[in-house]
Design a protein around this motif. Structure first.
Motif, PDB file in Angstrom:
ATOM      1  N   ALA A   1     -16.030  -3.788  -3.556  1.00 24.65           N
ATOM      2  CA  ALA A   1     -15.364  -2.547  -4.075  1.00 24.65           C
ATOM      3  C   ALA A   1     -15.292  -1.488  -2.436  1.00 24.65           C
ATOM      4  O   ALA A   1     -14.559  -0.436  -2.654  1.00 24.65           O
ATOM      5  CB  ALA A   1     -16.335  -1.760  -4.978  1.00 24.65           C
TER       6      ALA A   1
ATOM      7  N   PRO B   1     -13.569  -6.735  -8.924  1.00 22.89           N
ATOM      8  CA  PRO B   1     -13.170  -5.660  -8.038  1.00 22.89           C
ATOM      9  C   PRO B   1     -14.075  -4.474  -7.896  1.00 22.89           C
ATOM     10  O   PRO B   1     -13.954  -3.825  -6.768  1.00 22.89           O
ATOM     11  CB  PRO B   1     -11.798  -5.359  -8.758  1.00 22.89           C
ATOM     12  CG  PRO B   1     -11.117  -6.343  -9.391  1.00 22.89           C
ATOM     13  CD  PRO B   1     -12.567  -7.239 -10.023  1.00 22.89           C
ATOM     14  N   HIS B   2     -14.902  -4.249  -9.124  1.00 28.33           N
ATOM     15  CA  HIS B   2     -15.572  -3.027  -8.815  1.00 28.33           C
ATOM     16  C   HIS B   2     -17.048  -3.340  -8.496  1.00 28.33           C
ATOM     17  O   HIS B   2     -17.947  -2.456  -8.311  1.00 28.33           O
ATOM     18  CB  HIS B   2     -15.730  -2.073 -10.357  1.00 28.33           C
ATOM     19  CG  HIS B   2     -16.115  -3.126 -11.442  1.00 28.33           C
ATOM     20  ND1 HIS B   2     -15.376  -3.980 -12.048  1.00 28.33           N
ATOM     21  CD2 HIS B   2     -17.490  -3.078 -12.097  1.00 28.33           C
ATOM     22  CE1 HIS B   2     -16.247  -4.585 -12.710  1.00 28.33           C
ATOM     23  NE2 HIS B   2     -17.380  -4.189 -12.961  1.00 28.33           N
TER      24      HIS B   2
ATOM     25  N   ALA C   1     -11.829  -0.986  -1.104  1.00 25.93           N
ATOM     26  CA  ALA C   1     -10.913  -0.262  -1.901  1.00 25.93           C
ATOM     27  C   ALA C   1     -10.396   0.956  -1.261  1.00 25.93           C
ATOM     28  O   ALA C   1      -9.276   1.626  -1.622  1.00 25.93           O
ATOM     29  CB  ALA C   1     -11.285  -0.098  -3.154  1.00 25.93           C
TER      30      ALA C   1
ATOM     31  N   GLU D   1       0.613  -1.360   0.175  1.00 26.47           N
ATOM     32  CA  GLU D   1       0.037  -0.053   0.146  1.00 26.47           C
ATOM     33  C   GLU D   1       0.742   1.087  -0.100  1.00 26.47           C
ATOM     34  O   GLU D   1       0.464   2.226  -0.733  1.00 26.47           O
ATOM     35  CB  GLU D   1      -0.906   0.070   1.332  1.00 26.47           C
ATOM     36  CG  GLU D   1      -1.726  -1.042   1.042  1.00 26.47           C
ATOM     37  CD  GLU D   1      -1.377  -2.400   2.098  1.00 26.47           C
ATOM     38  OE1 GLU D   1      -2.312  -2.956   2.805  1.00 26.47           O
ATOM     39  OE2 GLU D   1      -0.243  -2.524   2.209  1.00 26.47           O
TER      40      GLU D   1
ATOM     41  N   LEU E   1      -2.393   3.929  -2.185  1.00 29.41           N
ATOM     42  CA  LEU E   1      -3.570   3.607  -2.012  1.00 29.41           C
ATOM     43  C   LEU E   1      -4.107   4.360  -0.682  1.00 29.41           C
ATOM     44  O   LEU E   1      -3.385   5.025  -0.066  1.00 29.41           O
ATOM     45  CB  LEU E   1      -3.503   1.969  -1.522  1.00 29.41           C
ATOM     46  CG  LEU E   1      -3.441   1.134  -2.513  1.00 29.41           C
ATOM     47  CD1 LEU E   1      -3.394  -0.156  -2.145  1.00 29.41           C
ATOM     48  CD2 LEU E   1      -4.650   1.202  -3.736  1.00 29.41           C
TER      49      LEU E   1
ATOM     50  N   TYR F   1      -9.970  -6.460   0.376  1.00 27.20           N
ATOM     51  CA  TYR F   1     -10.275  -6.158  -0.873  1.00 27.20           C
ATOM     52  C   TYR F   1      -9.832  -6.961  -1.842  1.00 27.20           C
ATOM     53  O   TYR F   1     -10.225  -7.776  -2.975  1.00 27.20           O
ATOM     54  CB  TYR F   1      -9.674  -4.655  -1.274  1.00 27.20           C
ATOM     55  CG  TYR F   1      -9.876  -4.283  -2.887  1.00 27.20           C
ATOM     56  CD1 TYR F   1     -11.127  -4.049  -3.218  1.00 27.20           C
ATOM     57  CD2 TYR F   1      -8.559  -4.677  -3.775  1.00 27.20           C
ATOM     58  CE1 TYR F   1     -11.109  -3.501  -4.647  1.00 27.20           C
ATOM     59  CE2 TYR F   1      -8.731  -4.314  -5.010  1.00 27.20           C
ATOM     60  CZ  TYR F   1      -9.955  -3.802  -5.522  1.00 27.20           C
ATOM     61  OH  TYR F   1      -9.990  -3.522  -6.858  1.00 27.20           O
TER      62      TYR F   1
ATOM     63  N   PHE G   1      -7.771   1.963   2.724  1.00 25.49           N
ATOM     64  CA  PHE G   1      -7.862   0.778   2.094  1.00 25.49           C
ATOM     65  C   PHE G   1      -7.715  -0.387   2.947  1.00 25.49           C
ATOM     66  O   PHE G   1      -7.112  -0.356   4.157  1.00 25.49           O
ATOM     67  CB  PHE G   1      -6.713   0.778   1.093  1.00 25.49           C
ATOM     68  CG  PHE G   1      -6.322  -0.464   0.450  1.00 25.49           C
ATOM     69  CD1 PHE G   1      -7.196  -0.734  -0.826  1.00 25.49           C
ATOM     70  CD2 PHE G   1      -5.391  -1.447   0.772  1.00 25.49           C
ATOM     71  CE1 PHE G   1      -7.078  -2.067  -1.505  1.00 25.49           C
ATOM     72  CE2 PHE G   1      -5.361  -2.818   0.088  1.00 25.49           C
ATOM     73  CZ  PHE G   1      -6.262  -2.802  -0.879  1.00 25.49           C
TER      74      PHE G   1
END
Length: 356
Positions: free
Chosen positions: A216, A210-211, A219, A22, A234, A242, A238
């Motif tokens: 999501a 992922p979306h 994220a 990250e 990120l 995820y 975060f």
């Protein structure tokens, strides 16, 4: 210095990836993949070991379908994903409904699979047709509740089901009736679709993109503050959850260890499948420049049961922090308990540098 050497003393696939966490700190991520054949008597190590799938694979057009196989390149997963790829199989001619049930150790899930149905209107009331018989139905999110509602002539008023934009049956309002609109084939047996305009949880055994929600939501927040203070890192909020991509109910608490019992009903022409996961313990040794050897713990974080191909894929993963980058790594050696020893030392280090 020269390129790192790789010594894989197992029949499994070893893929070293150079990634970042990250905070953009460099990592060496080791992904180990095993391919097993699924038979009536259980699992046997496949003669052909399938490579790590870094790119992933969609069922169809990316914007209109979900993943068949997710990209296998996360630097970490905090728990084990359990995924089923395949079809619901009717036990006899004329079948209109079947229950597909999967249990792997502590996780279990059941999905009701129903033949083709559509909505129709008769004498002012909206009803669904009786399900049609089927032989096989894909266990894919495209057959679960979801999709888009584009009935409004104004595109700005189009809506979609955020938990499954590629599904069927979603309508933003009961007023948006459409004659012949398909109903989902896959349903949660505890929450079946009963009336037009009802929103139910999408039910499947596959990967969550992922979306899509709820994945999501982990994220993080990409707002003005992130743009000014964090980008390209990120967000501070975060969450590593995820990276877990299994369907709701199929993320194991902690990591599977091997040896867990597996039971699968309704998703194979072989009938009910029951076996135990192999007890395999991969062990890695990483030699870094200027430091002692590192022995990162490889966690079994992904199990894919593909009953179309009758193969099972097990993936283990570990990440090693690096001081500067790929040139920190001198060598990687992989061994495994529970498997025959092979000797395959290669100069694949020449390729390691480009694996990101």
């Amino acid at each position: 210095m020269g390129h790192a050497s790789i010594e894989n003393k197992t029949p499994l696939v070893l893929e070293p990836l150079f990634l970042a966490d990250e905070e953009m700190r460099p990592l060496l991520t080791l992904v180990v993949k095993a391919t097993y054949d699924i038979g009536r008597d259980g699992l046997t190590l496949a003669d052909e070991q399938v490579p790590v799938n870094v790119a992933g694979e969609y069922w169809g057009v990316p914007e209109e379908s979900g993943y068949r196989y997710e990209p296998e390149c996360a630097f970490i997963k905090p728990a084990t994903d359990v995924v089923l790829v395949g079809h619901a199989c009717a036990p006899a001619p004329g079948t209109t409904e079947v229950l597909v049930a999967l249990q792997v150790g502590p996780v279990r899930k059941a999905v009701r699979v129903v033949g083709e149905r559509v909505w129709f209107k008769s004498m002012g009331s909206i009803s669904m047709t009786k399900p049609r018989p089927f032989e096989r139905i894909p266990l894919r999110y495209e057959r679960a509740f979801g999709g888009w509602d584009r009935t409004d002539p104004d595109p700005a008023k189009h809506g979609f089901e955020p938990r499954n934009p590629v599904g069927v049956g979603f309508r933003a309002s009961p007023r948006h009736f459409e004659e012949g609109l398909r109903l989902p084939n896959l349903e949660d047996p505890e929450q079946p679709l009963q009336r037009f305009g009802q929103a139910v949880a999408p039910a499947s055994f596959g990967f969550v993109s992922p979306h899509w929600q709820p994945r999501a939501s982990f994220a993080g927040t990409y707002d003005g503050a992130w743009t000014q203070k964090r980008k390209p890192l990120l967000p501070k909020d975060f969450n590593r959850r995820y990276f877990n991509a299994a369907s709701p109910g199929l993320v194991a608490p902690g990591f599977l260890q091997g040896g867990e019992p597996v039971a699968l009903v309704g998703a194979s022409p072989l009938g009910r499948l029951a076996f135990a996961l192999p007890r395999v313990i991969p062990k890695a040794t990483v030699e870094l420049a200027g430091s002692e050897d590192v022995h990162p713990a490889l966690n079994l974080d992904t199990l894919i049961l593909d009953t179309d191909e009758h193969r099972a894929f097990l993936l283990w993963r570990a990440s090693v922090p690096l001081r500067d980058g790929p040139h920190d790594v001198r060598s990687v050696r992989l061994e495994a308990e529970g498997l025959p020893v092979v000797s395959t030392e290669s100069g694949e280090g020449a390729n390691m540098e480009g694996k990101t």
